[in-house]
Design an enzyme around this catalytic site. Sequence first.
Site, PDB file in Angstrom:
ATOM      1  N   PHE B  23       0.827  -1.218   0.000  1.00 22.42           N
ATOM      2  CA  PHE B  23       0.000   0.000   0.000  1.00 22.42           C
ATOM      3  C   PHE B  23       0.858   1.264   0.000  1.00 22.42           C
ATOM      4  O   PHE B  23       0.664   2.140   0.827  1.00 22.42           O
ATOM      5  CB  PHE B  23      -0.960   0.001   1.196  1.00 22.42           C
ATOM      6  CG  PHE B  23      -2.251  -0.727   0.928  1.00 22.42           C
ATOM      7  CD1 PHE B  23      -2.949  -0.540  -0.257  1.00 22.42           C
ATOM      8  CD2 PHE B  23      -2.775  -1.612   1.861  1.00 22.42           C
ATOM      9  CE1 PHE B  23      -4.132  -1.220  -0.514  1.00 22.42           C
ATOM     10  CE2 PHE B  23      -3.963  -2.293   1.618  1.00 22.42           C
ATOM     11  CZ  PHE B  23      -4.638  -2.093   0.433  1.00 22.42           C
ATOM     12  N   HIS B 137       4.615   5.287   1.748  1.00 24.57           N
ATOM     13  CA  HIS B 137       3.510   4.430   2.181  1.00 24.57           C
ATOM     14  C   HIS B 137       2.256   5.266   2.432  1.00 24.57           C
ATOM     15  O   HIS B 137       2.333   6.363   2.975  1.00 24.57           O
ATOM     16  CB  HIS B 137       3.882   3.671   3.449  1.00 24.57           C
ATOM     17  CG  HIS B 137       3.052   2.444   3.643  1.00 24.57           C
ATOM     18  ND1 HIS B 137       1.772   2.497   4.143  1.00 24.57           N
ATOM     19  CD2 HIS B 137       3.292   1.154   3.355  1.00 24.57           C
ATOM     20  CE1 HIS B 137       1.277   1.266   4.172  1.00 24.57           C
ATOM     21  NE2 HIS B 137       2.185   0.431   3.709  1.00 24.57           N
ATOM     22  N   HIS B 138       1.112   4.701   2.043  1.00 26.29           N
ATOM     23  CA  HIS B 138      -0.151   5.405   2.177  1.00 26.29           C
ATOM     24  C   HIS B 138      -0.490   5.675   3.647  1.00 26.29           C
ATOM     25  O   HIS B 138      -1.258   6.583   3.970  1.00 26.29           O
ATOM     26  CB  HIS B 138      -1.260   4.581   1.519  1.00 26.29           C
ATOM     27  CG  HIS B 138      -2.322   5.402   0.863  1.00 26.29           C
ATOM     28  ND1 HIS B 138      -2.985   6.419   1.526  1.00 26.29           N
ATOM     29  CD2 HIS B 138      -2.829   5.387  -0.384  1.00 26.29           C
ATOM     30  CE1 HIS B 138      -3.865   6.965   0.701  1.00 26.29           C
ATOM     31  NE2 HIS B 138      -3.780   6.365  -0.469  1.00 26.29           N
ATOM     32  N   ALA B 139       0.105   4.905   4.561  1.00 26.66           N
ATOM     33  CA  ALA B 139      -0.127   5.150   5.987  1.00 26.66           C
ATOM     34  C   ALA B 139       0.578   6.421   6.459  1.00 26.66           C
ATOM     35  O   ALA B 139       0.218   6.991   7.486  1.00 26.66           O
ATOM     36  CB  ALA B 139       0.362   3.956   6.819  1.00 26.66           C
ATOM     37  N   ARG B 176      -5.309  13.780   4.938  1.00 28.39           N
ATOM     38  CA  ARG B 176      -5.976  12.509   4.627  1.00 28.39           C
ATOM     39  C   ARG B 176      -7.223  12.878   3.868  1.00 28.39           C
ATOM     40  O   ARG B 176      -8.278  13.078   4.436  1.00 28.39           O
ATOM     41  CB  ARG B 176      -6.294  11.760   5.928  1.00 28.39           C
ATOM     42  CG  ARG B 176      -7.221  10.578   5.786  1.00 28.39           C
ATOM     43  CD  ARG B 176      -6.609   9.444   5.053  1.00 28.39           C
ATOM     44  NE  ARG B 176      -5.385   9.009   5.671  1.00 28.39           N
ATOM     45  CZ  ARG B 176      -4.325   8.573   4.963  1.00 28.39           C
ATOM     46  NH1 ARG B 176      -4.371   8.491   3.665  1.00 28.39           N
ATOM     47  NH2 ARG B 176      -3.237   8.224   5.582  1.00 28.39           N
TER      48      ARG B 176
END
Lengths: 479, 479
Positions: B23, B137-139, B176
Amino acid sequence: MALRRLSTMDSAFLVLERQHLPFHVGGLMLFQPPADAPPDFAAKLAERLRQSTQTAAPFNRRLVSRLGVKFWEEDRDFDLAHHFVHLALPQPGRIRELLDMVARMHSAHLDRAYPLWRTYLIEGLEDGRIAVYSMIHHALVDGVAALRVQMKTMSADREESLTLPAPWEMKTRKTRNVPLPIPAFSTGSIATVSALLRGGRKSIPAVTRQLRRSLQDYRSNNPDLITSFSAPRCILNQKITGSRRFAAQSYATDRIKAVGEAFEATSNDVILAMCGGALRRYLDDLHALPESPLIAGVPVSTRRDDSETGNQVFFALTSLATHLANPAARMRAVKSSMDYNKQRMAQMSVAELVAYSSAMYAPGVVNMLTGLVNRKRTLMNVVISHVPGPRTPMYWQGCELTGLYPVSIVIDEVALNITLVRRHDFVDFGLIACRKTLPQVQRLLDHLETALQELETAAGVKPATAITGKSRKRTHKPA
Amino acid sequence: MALRRLSTMDSAFLVLERQHLPFHVGGLMLFQPPADAPPDFAAKLAERLRQSTQTAAPFNRRLVSRLGVKFWEEDRDFDLAHHFVHLALPQPGRIRELLDMVARMHSAHLDRAYPLWRTYLIEGLEDGRIAVYSMIHHALVDGVAALRVQMKTMSADREESLTLPAPWEMKTRKTRNVPLPIPAFSTGSIATVSALLRGGRKSIPAVTRQLRRSLQDYRSNNPDLITSFSAPRCILNQKITGSRRFAAQSYATDRIKAVGEAFEATSNDVILAMCGGALRRYLDDLHALPESPLIAGVPVSTRRDDSETGNQVFFALTSLATHLANPAARMRAVKSSMDYNKQRMAQMSVAELVAYSSAMYAPGVVNMLTGLVNRKRTLMNVVISHVPGPRTPMYWQGCELTGLYPVSIVIDEVALNITLVRRHDFVDFGLIACRKTLPQVQRLLDHLETALQELETAAGVKPATAITGKSRKRTHKPA
């Protein structure tokens, strides 16, 4: 090709694999192109290799699952461009950039949807050499078998080498003659069971006798007996991350042989003493040298006439005598430790040896992975492995092989692996380590050279005159 | 920095991640160095960037676990050499080699022991440009925020751009504002709950009214109503592997605008119609074109004055009208589908919209992932996403930005993602796909060009005269 079910050992390599713990082995090879090679030599070689699409087993096998059971199956959509990749080094194209690149590639997982191998042809080294880095999953073949395939694509004759196929076109016997990178608990149990099945219950008295002998040696403080709790836990023995550092260098075979002759030791003993000297200096610089000697796990072949299964390999636990400052004393202690191992191993059949070592070291495996018994001790500090290489100059696609560096596996609690290939003129060391856990691993290369020089001095060998023939350079930058 | 606990959404990206399903998002940027750049320009730029070690949040944050809970923590052993890497393309250095390299890098996981990003500076393109591929990373941040950071390191002034710091030295607001790559079931439920909490129970009558309206449209066969089961499952909708194929190309903004004006449609409508035309041709060539139209999941911003939470993004399900052979009819059908979406969305608050879509599409998510309800239908066939880019020429480290291609995420059952950046002169398309599932993805680039030409013809636009100023080339090879 029909479906082939995986062996227990092969499955273990897949089941035990984790994101931070891939189970592939690799090799970095350096080649000197012919003197009249054109500037686009590497690109043309890449183009030629891309035509090599007659892939043989096991390079055409991919993993499939049927009702939860894993099988090998021929990949009918074989996609060579996924497996063979042409790369280039950025400027200035030093060995340093190459080792960084290999470390990054070795840190990535192979995609299980494809046959589990990749080969990279790398151009752009400032000295005009080309490099090949190959990686293959341990479930497909082990490192020794992988090296054997590579060697079959080479020839002692430069012209003949131009007629040989690509490595992935070479049909290879499936071999399994090296164990898991460590005797992990689960596979230890499997090994015990299958050894007892093979050796029969008649092994049990012999194994008991050997365990009793070990107890005697333990009570009499024999320093050569390595128990489950001999190794002092140090910075080499931590949980690892998924990132690797790779260091590689060659040391002249003649230098190592000369030291061995002076000490009446094998070349392998000298190499272990070099590693002991280098690790002592490395850990001392980091203020992390334990008081008691480091213990190396050294895979040793146990080929016997009485063995049914041909080659088998056993992990000998050997002292690196890192507590001794004197190089000659360290050399003698390492030789004594290896001699003791060999003498004990000679008294056992392969089945007995496996049963003995499972009984002797299973508590150490548990302790290594959990620290439950003794947090300050572990089973082994480092793995040092040697692989026989070619005995004459070799050529691949018209280029002379000038280095063959293994890129092995590190695991939780054993964050450094030193594997070396002994060729006719040089011993090629490949050091793989967890990048985050161990700082400045490349310093070990200088420390290995220093350790060899100290041994030469202690042996009274004059290095400058010990070198003959083509091997003029004493240390060979990858190396 | 103290420990920062991860949000539910950030944790989801880590928990849902699989070996075949990383991801992280990426971006490929192409830059034209100054005319007087020396041959070692890239190496010197790499050296300069290596001096940029004042890493700002979130680029200095690594993941730690405390009693099973994940936190961000400042990495005190920050190791820039792990994150910033200088690479080179092999000869001949075509765009093709670059896209292959980016696909390989995008297929590898980021090591969770380090801050979850990497940036590669790539030299060796035959046209003299340099490339930067960044993955994060999308996190840590989403793609829009990542792009915003990149843009902050650039300037409309070439000289000023030389004074700006490296991307990882740019402090960025944590944002976000894009959802999971798909509305996965688990996060869908979370979204429903939190939407109802935010919007209160007073949303329920409005949501019920909207669901009743959908039922009416369904009964009256309104083709613009997309249900959970509208999308025909096709080769785009399979389980994916861990290997990626990346294709990228630029299309002149003026051409797209001209078509839009002729059809009274937005540029986004035209882009969707281009994608529809290209996918129709691609699937038709493979004898895999479904009879009913493909459905795209299109992230749409839902910023409202009545929204408390600022930017929110919603997945609009839109017909690509791939069942229609006539380009003009396809263009009008796509516009009608998007207009219907916008009109329905305008009637709902953000909270109502989230609750409505959860109720409307949760069965489709379950069906997409399991096929339990209807194996021949799925929720969406492809994700098509657009990101606003710079409106003027931009410079980075003295080099002109000539392409900015998103490298997004594919997931099981949605094996193709098309994300594009709209810059002042070109729209840069980045197509990421599962390498094993989808053959010859690069053909979609030609099909996009063909689809645009067909729309130009249908619109009566003369492409050669529609281009003004610097944008002389009609298609820009990455692209």
